[in-house]
Design a protein around this motif. Structure first.
Motif, PDB file in Angstrom:
ATOM      1  N   LEU A 135       0.823  -1.199   0.000  1.00 55.54           N
ATOM      2  CA  LEU A 135       0.000   0.000   0.000  1.00 55.54           C
ATOM      3  C   LEU A 135       0.866   1.262   0.000  1.00 55.54           C
ATOM      4  N   MET A 136       1.934   1.241   0.801  1.00 54.25           N
ATOM      5  CA  MET A 136       2.834   2.393   0.834  1.00 54.25           C
ATOM      6  C   MET A 136       3.482   2.615  -0.538  1.00 54.25           C
ATOM      7  N   HIS A 137       3.863   1.537  -1.155  1.00 53.25           N
ATOM      8  CA  HIS A 137       4.492   1.661  -2.475  1.00 53.25           C
ATOM      9  C   HIS A 137       3.503   2.219  -3.494  1.00 53.25           C
ATOM     10  N   ASP A 163       8.042   4.914  -0.966  1.00 61.08           N
ATOM     11  CA  ASP A 163       8.917   3.747  -1.041  1.00 61.08           C
ATOM     12  C   ASP A 163       9.748   3.547   0.222  1.00 61.08           C
ATOM     13  N   ASP A 164      10.106   4.632   0.903  1.00 60.48           N
ATOM     14  CA  ASP A 164      10.888   4.459   2.136  1.00 60.48           C
ATOM     15  C   ASP A 164      10.076   3.692   3.179  1.00 60.48           C
ATOM     16  N   ALA A 165       8.790   4.048   3.318  1.00 54.78           N
ATOM     17  CA  ALA A 165       7.930   3.344   4.268  1.00 54.78           C
ATOM     18  C   ALA A 165       7.705   1.905   3.814  1.00 54.78           C
ATOM     19  N   ALA A 166       7.507   1.716   2.496  1.00 55.79           N
ATOM     20  CA  ALA A 166       7.322   0.365   1.975  1.00 55.79           C
ATOM     21  C   ALA A 166       8.527  -0.494   2.293  1.00 55.79           C
ATOM     22  N   ARG A 178      10.770  -5.584   7.634  1.00 56.68           N
ATOM     23  CA  ARG A 178      10.292  -6.234   8.853  1.00 56.68           C
ATOM     24  C   ARG A 178       9.677  -7.603   8.523  1.00 56.68           C
ATOM     25  N   ALA A 179       8.863  -7.660   7.447  1.00 54.61           N
ATOM     26  CA  ALA A 179       8.228  -8.928   7.078  1.00 54.61           C
ATOM     27  C   ALA A 179       9.253  -9.944   6.592  1.00 54.61           C
ATOM     28  N   ALA A 180      10.248  -9.468   5.846  1.00 55.79           N
ATOM     29  CA  ALA A 180      11.271 -10.378   5.330  1.00 55.79           C
ATOM     30  C   ALA A 180      12.077 -10.980   6.475  1.00 55.79           C
ATOM     31  N   GLU A 181      12.402 -10.164   7.454  1.00 56.87           N
ATOM     32  CA  GLU A 181      13.153 -10.685   8.596  1.00 56.87           C
ATOM     33  C   GLU A 181      12.316 -11.665   9.410  1.00 56.87           C
ATOM     34  N   ALA A 182      10.994 -11.530   9.291  1.00 58.62           N
ATOM     35  CA  ALA A 182      10.107 -12.460   9.992  1.00 58.62           C
ATOM     36  C   ALA A 182       9.885 -13.740   9.192  1.00 58.62           C
TER      37      ALA A 182
END
Length: 641
Positions: free
Chosen positions: A135-137, A142-145, A151-155
């Motif tokens: 949604l941010m993208h 893009d910075d927020a995305a 965070r999701a990738a690290e999870a």
């Protein structure tokens, strides 16, 4: 000026990247991610983890046993009831908040959806973090995305890892293209992008493997083929297509065809065209037609065009025209040119011109060239010149040669020379030959030799003949003989005759007679005479008579004389007399004197006196003297009587 051109050029490598679209890509409950559109093929089927796109929530009806009964959405009342239940749970369940957000996004209510996704993501729901990044993208943030995908990738989200890696590679490209961007920034961003893409690919994300392969290929780094192979073996057709291209680049057609077949079998249009091309080169026309047809039916212009040419070759002209029209209407200039040639061959000049113009507008210079030919055929010199110029400026060698020919006809030798030179540079053998003619006219024999040598080596028979004549004049017998033989083998009787004459002068009578025979059989009169003389000297009078008769019937005085001598040799004055008459009327003094003798033998003094005149006028000294004495005797006898 050349023939109608039906060029079969191939065009295009990659389909354009897909824009972001809505598509189902589950990664656990209700998870959606971004499609970066970096390397997807237009023909690749939807595939779990292949595409990362924002997906509206679409619940399905279930049977009492819990299985999905159909794909129809719930009705409005049921949907409202379901939304109410999710709202009740959203405050305490991150998963419910994520699902509710997707339902709201389907209705376009982004603000509340963003708030719900943010709450669920903060609570540790990796799917919500991934979706919030999407949604941010979409909102250009893009910075927020990047932060939420990180965070999701690290999870453990491989789809978030893919989206993050793709975004970082895009940012690296932008940094490299930006003014004042340092090399270090590019390498830092691209390195991070590769890290996350590798993380996703090694976790089984097929599209990440494809994107890694593309990045390594574009940057010239080792490993592209390994990542393409991983994606292809997982079923991604675009990756299989890329592997096929790599196989072709290293001339491994077997491997290339294997990968193209795998991709084409999944509906990859470009792979189908490549596979068909390979099959066509291998001579498997029937199979090639099948794959071209598959691509053509999917709207691929190149496939439709190539299918048209194969159908034409197989005799299905109507089918060829139908597919050329499909390709031409999709903007394929080569197909439009082929249509123009077909209409031109059928005498439909107006239709031909229309398609040639479309071909020219699409950048197919054969179309402009053929338009020039069409105008020239209808004696529209100005129109022909205009289209020839257009094609010539685009680098069309035959058009440059045709333009130079028009200029030469109106006396503009200097501009003609320039265009003949450009035609030669563009690979036109006619241009090289004609440029040599111009140089020769201007006394530039060295320049002419260079042009004719180039054209002769490319198979231009007339250039080889001119080269032979030039070299013979210079005394280069060996070079002239080679050039003459090249031209003679391409059915140039003058070259065969000149070669025979050179061999005769060198004492190679048998070889000389062979080449004289080649020239004579092609209608060269002097060669027929020389063959006849050689046969007569060996006593082969029948063969000699055949050669002499050919020459005589072509208007050769010597041929008629020699044929008459053969008849006289065999005691056939009646057979000789018609040919002696032909020769005498052509100015042959000896033939006239022989007619005098024949007339005296049959007692026809008037005829004898008649032929004395031509014998005196045209005969050599001794013949003229004899004829004059006879004429004087006839006149004296006439006076005495």
């Amino acid at each position: 000026m050349g023939a109608w051109k039906g060029h079969r050029g191939r065009r295009g490598e990659h389909p354009p990247p897909d824009p972001d679209v809505f598509e189902a890509v589950p990664e656990g409950p209700d998870t959606v991610v971004l499609d970066r559109g970096r390397a997807a093929a237009a023909t690749a089927p939807a595939h779990p983890d292949d595409y990362a796109v924002l997906v509206p929530f679409r619940p399905r009806r279930r049977s009492p046993g819990g299985s999905v009964e159909g794909h129809e959405a719930l009705d409005r009342h049921e949907s409202a009831e379901l939304e109410r239940r999710y709202r009740e749970r959203a405050g305490r369940s991150p998963s419910a908040a994520n699902t509710l957000a997707l339902m709201l996004l389907e209705r376009g209510e982004q603000d509340e959806a963003a708030e719900l996704l943010h709450r669920a993501a903060e609570a540790g729901h990796r799917g919500a973090a991934t979706n919030l990044g999407v949604l941010m993208h979409r909102q250009g943030r893009d910075d927020a995305a990047s932060l939420w995908w990180h965070r999701a990738a690290e999870a453990g989200s491989r789809i978030a890892a893919f989206s993050l890696g793709a975004l970082l590679l895009d940012q690296a490209d932008a940094a490299r293209a930006g003014a004042g961007a340092g090399v270090g920034e590019y390498h830092d961003l691209s390195g991070q992008g590769v890290y996350w893409l590798r993380n996703a690919a090694e976790s089984g994300h097929v599209r990440a493997a494809l994107t890694l392969g593309e990045f390594f290929e574009l940057t010239g780094r080792a490993g592209a083929e390994r990542w393409y192979r991983r994606a292809a073996e997982a079923g991604h057709p675009e990756a299989a297509y890329r592997l096929g291209r790599m196989g072709q680049e290293r001339d491994d057609e077997r491997a290339a065809s294997t990968w193209f077949l795998r991709a084409a079998s999944c509906g990859h249009v470009r792979a189908a065209v490549r596979l068909a091309t390979s099959l066509e080169r291998a001579g498997d026309t029937a199979e090639a037609i099948g794959w071209y047809r598959l691509a053509a039916e999917e709207g691929d212009a190149e496939g439709a065009r190539a299918l048209g040419f194969l159908l034409q070759d197989s005799g299905d002209v109507e089918g060829a025209v139908r597919w050329w029209q499909v390709a031409a209407e999709s903007g394929d200039g080569t197909a439009a040119n082929a249509l123009g040639a077909w209409f031109a061959a059928g005498g439909r000049a107006g239709e031909a011109a229309r398609w040639y113009e479309r071909a020219a507008a699409a950048g197919e210079c054969n179309g402009a060239f053929n338009l020039g030919l069409l105008h020239a055929e209808h004696e529209d010199v100005a129109g022909a010149e205009r289209w020839f110029r257009m094609a010539a400026y685009a680098g069309h060698g035959d058009a440059a040669n045709a333009l130079a020919g028009l200029l030469l006809e109106r006396g503009d030798d200097e501009e003609a020379r320039i265009w003949f030179a450009r035609a030669a540079e563009a690979g036109s053998v006619d241009g090289s030959y004609n440029l040599g003619i111009l140089h020769s006219r201007n006394g530039l024999d060295d320049a002419a030799e260079t042009c004719w040598q180039r054209a002769a080596e490319a198979g231009h028979a007339d250039a080889a003949l001119q080269l032979g004549l030039l070299l013979e004049r210079r005394g280069d017998a060996e070079g002239a003989a080679r050039a003459y033989e090249t031209a003679a083998r391409a059915d140039r009787p003058t070259a065969a005759f000149r070669l025979g004459a050179m061999l005769a002068d060198a004492g190679a009578g048998e070889q000389a007679e062979r080449w004289y025979g080649v020239a004579a059989d092609a209608g060269h009169v002097t060669a027929a005479l020389r063959c006849g003389v050689l046969c007569a000297r060996r006593g082969e009078d029948k063969s000699a008579a055949r050669r002499f008769k050919v020459a005589a019937e072509a208007g050769s005085v010597s041929g008629a004389w020699n044929l008459a001598l053969l008849h006289l040799r065999h005691g056939d004055p009646e057979g000789a007399e018609p040919w002696l008459t032909v020769a005498a009327r052509g100015g042959h003094g000896r033939a006239a004197l022989r007619l005098v003798v024949l007339a005296l033998r049959r007692g026809d003094l008037a005829d004898a006196e008649h032929w004395c005149g031509p014998a005196v006028e045209h005969g050599p000294a001794e013949v003229a003297a004899k004829a004059q004495r006879l004429l004087d005797a006839f006149r004296a006898e006439s006076l005495a009587s």
